[in-house]
Design a protein around this motif. Structure first.
Motif, PDB file in Angstrom:
ATOM      1  N   ARG A 178      -8.187   1.071  -8.283  1.00  0.00           N
ATOM      2  CA  ARG A 178      -9.300   1.724  -9.369  1.00  0.00           C
ATOM      3  C   ARG A 178      -8.504   1.824 -10.615  1.00  0.00           C
ATOM      4  O   ARG A 178      -9.261   1.380 -11.681  1.00  0.00           O
ATOM      5  CB  ARG A 178      -9.908   2.839  -8.652  1.00  0.00           C
ATOM      6  CG  ARG A 178     -11.055   2.528  -7.951  1.00  0.00           C
ATOM      7  CD  ARG A 178     -11.465   4.044  -7.466  1.00  0.00           C
ATOM      8  NE  ARG A 178     -12.774   3.949  -6.940  1.00  0.00           N
ATOM      9  CZ  ARG A 178     -14.176   3.847  -7.488  1.00  0.00           C
ATOM     10  NH1 ARG A 178     -14.376   3.703  -8.706  1.00  0.00           N
ATOM     11  NH2 ARG A 178     -15.101   3.512  -6.682  1.00  0.00           N
ATOM     12  N   VAL A 179      -7.354   2.201 -10.634  1.00  0.00           N
ATOM     13  CA  VAL A 179      -6.595   2.326 -12.004  1.00  0.00           C
ATOM     14  C   VAL A 179      -5.607   1.096 -12.021  1.00  0.00           C
ATOM     15  O   VAL A 179      -4.835   1.229 -13.177  1.00  0.00           O
ATOM     16  CB  VAL A 179      -5.673   3.472 -11.888  1.00  0.00           C
ATOM     17  CG1 VAL A 179      -6.343   4.737 -11.356  1.00  0.00           C
ATOM     18  CG2 VAL A 179      -4.538   3.262 -10.683  1.00  0.00           C
TER      19      VAL A 179
ATOM     20  N   VAL B 160      -7.548   2.122  -2.606  1.00  0.00           N
ATOM     21  CA  VAL B 160      -8.670   2.275  -3.166  1.00  0.00           C
ATOM     22  C   VAL B 160      -8.195   2.914  -4.692  1.00  0.00           C
ATOM     23  O   VAL B 160      -8.564   2.097  -5.776  1.00  0.00           O
ATOM     24  CB  VAL B 160      -9.765   2.791  -2.584  1.00  0.00           C
ATOM     25  CG1 VAL B 160     -10.880   3.136  -3.596  1.00  0.00           C
ATOM     26  CG2 VAL B 160     -10.264   1.976  -1.512  1.00  0.00           C
ATOM     27  N   ALA B 161      -7.514   3.832  -4.673  1.00  0.00           N
ATOM     28  CA  ALA B 161      -7.246   4.669  -5.864  1.00  0.00           C
ATOM     29  C   ALA B 161      -6.296   3.859  -6.601  1.00  0.00           C
ATOM     30  O   ALA B 161      -6.426   3.796  -7.964  1.00  0.00           O
ATOM     31  CB  ALA B 161      -6.295   5.811  -5.380  1.00  0.00           C
ATOM     32  N   ALA B 162      -5.386   2.842  -6.215  1.00  0.00           N
ATOM     33  CA  ALA B 162      -4.437   2.154  -6.894  1.00  0.00           C
ATOM     34  C   ALA B 162      -5.261   1.016  -7.628  1.00  0.00           C
ATOM     35  O   ALA B 162      -5.002   0.754  -8.742  1.00  0.00           O
ATOM     36  CB  ALA B 162      -3.502   1.514  -5.786  1.00  0.00           C
TER      37      ALA B 162
ATOM     38  N   VAL C 104       1.075   1.825  -3.092  1.00  0.00           N
ATOM     39  CA  VAL C 104       0.321   1.858  -4.292  1.00  0.00           C
ATOM     40  C   VAL C 104       0.930   0.748  -5.257  1.00  0.00           C
ATOM     41  O   VAL C 104       0.234   0.292  -5.992  1.00  0.00           O
ATOM     42  CB  VAL C 104       0.725   3.218  -4.899  1.00  0.00           C
ATOM     43  CG1 VAL C 104       0.258   3.325  -6.377  1.00  0.00           C
ATOM     44  CG2 VAL C 104      -0.201   4.327  -4.108  1.00  0.00           C
TER      45      VAL C 104
ATOM     46  N   LEU D  86      -7.270   5.046   1.180  1.00  0.00           N
ATOM     47  CA  LEU D  86      -7.613   5.756   0.133  1.00  0.00           C
ATOM     48  C   LEU D  86      -6.579   5.573  -0.986  1.00  0.00           C
ATOM     49  O   LEU D  86      -6.947   5.440  -2.030  1.00  0.00           O
ATOM     50  CB  LEU D  86      -7.609   7.274   0.637  1.00  0.00           C
ATOM     51  CG  LEU D  86      -8.694   7.643   1.371  1.00  0.00           C
ATOM     52  CD1 LEU D  86      -8.496   9.270   1.875  1.00  0.00           C
ATOM     53  CD2 LEU D  86      -9.883   7.722   0.849  1.00  0.00           C
ATOM     54  N   PHE D  87      -5.138   5.408  -0.507  1.00  0.00           N
ATOM     55  CA  PHE D  87      -4.399   5.123  -1.609  1.00  0.00           C
ATOM     56  C   PHE D  87      -4.739   3.581  -2.281  1.00  0.00           C
ATOM     57  O   PHE D  87      -4.367   3.622  -3.461  1.00  0.00           O
ATOM     58  CB  PHE D  87      -2.868   5.220  -0.920  1.00  0.00           C
ATOM     59  CG  PHE D  87      -2.187   6.375  -0.839  1.00  0.00           C
ATOM     60  CD1 PHE D  87      -1.606   7.010  -1.592  1.00  0.00           C
ATOM     61  CD2 PHE D  87      -2.592   7.381   0.485  1.00  0.00           C
ATOM     62  CE1 PHE D  87      -1.026   8.168  -1.455  1.00  0.00           C
ATOM     63  CE2 PHE D  87      -1.984   8.676   0.185  1.00  0.00           C
ATOM     64  CZ  PHE D  87      -1.058   9.209  -0.551  1.00  0.00           C
TER      65      PHE D  87
END
Length: 206
Positions: free
Chosen positions: A174-175, A170-172, A29, A167-168
């Protein structure tokens, strides 16, 4: 070959183990936020390679050999723990700057990310516990051949870890915009550093 029940059990167990917060996902992340998705995926490739190494240890009985070379295993364990502490020190005292969203990572940075991922996995007590202790409870390793390892287990491991890691990442990403300030990055990296130190201490307890 593995039956569907074994494939499902292994996939679920590995997916849960990978998703549980640890030094690998914390670094993933942090790297994805600071360097972008490409840097994150290179670190993920290193993480996956480390998992494949431990999977090979478990399947081909190298764990039994390791039991007869305790001194060598201790050297590896201490080396991995010290490297985790070194990474934690780098993460804690990193000089953060505002993120340039369009900036591309250099080849040296990508190779460094992959090497960090590999070393983190090799020194992660959670990964060691999964492949050398939990995996034999999910799959009968005595019945696993070289063909089964190459055709089913290794590709399945890559697929599951790539899916969870993506998934991790993409989430990182995105933020990322909200974590672009030096202060936000510092908090994120120091959180990852703390997890690495805890993992290193856990290794040295055993």
């Amino acid at each position: 070959m593995l039956d569907l029940t074994q494939v499902f059990s292994y996939s679920v167990a590995l997916g849960i183990a990978a998703a549980v917060p640890g030094p690998g996902m914390a670094a993933l992340v942090a790297r994805s936020v600071s360097g972008g998705a490409i840097s994150g995926f290179f670190l993920l490739l290193g993480l996956i390679l480390g998992d494949l190494i431990y999977l090979s240890f478990a399947v081909f009985g190298l764990a039994m050999i390791a039991e007869h070379f305790n001194a060598l295993f201790d050297v590896v364990r201490w080396g991995a723990a010290l490297y985790l502490c070194y990474l934690a020190w780098q993460f804690w005292f990193a000089n953060h700057q505002a993120i340039e969203m369009e900036k591309s990572a250099k080849k040296r940075e990508l190779l460094s990310a992959a090497l960090s991922g590999l070393t983190i996995t090799l020194g992660n007590p959670k990964t060691i516990a999964f492949y050398l202790a939990i995996l034999p409870l999910v799959i009968d390793l005595k019945g696993v051949s070289l063909q089964t390892w190459a055709v089913m287990l290794a590709p399945l491991t890559v697929l599951v870890l790539l899916s969870v890691g993506a998934l991790f990442i993409v989430a990182a990403v995105r933020v990322r915009r909200w974590l672009s300030s030096p202060r936000a990055q510092q908090n994120l990296f120091r959180g990852a550093a703390t997890i690495m130190v805890v993992a290193a201490a856990s290794m040295l307890r055993h």
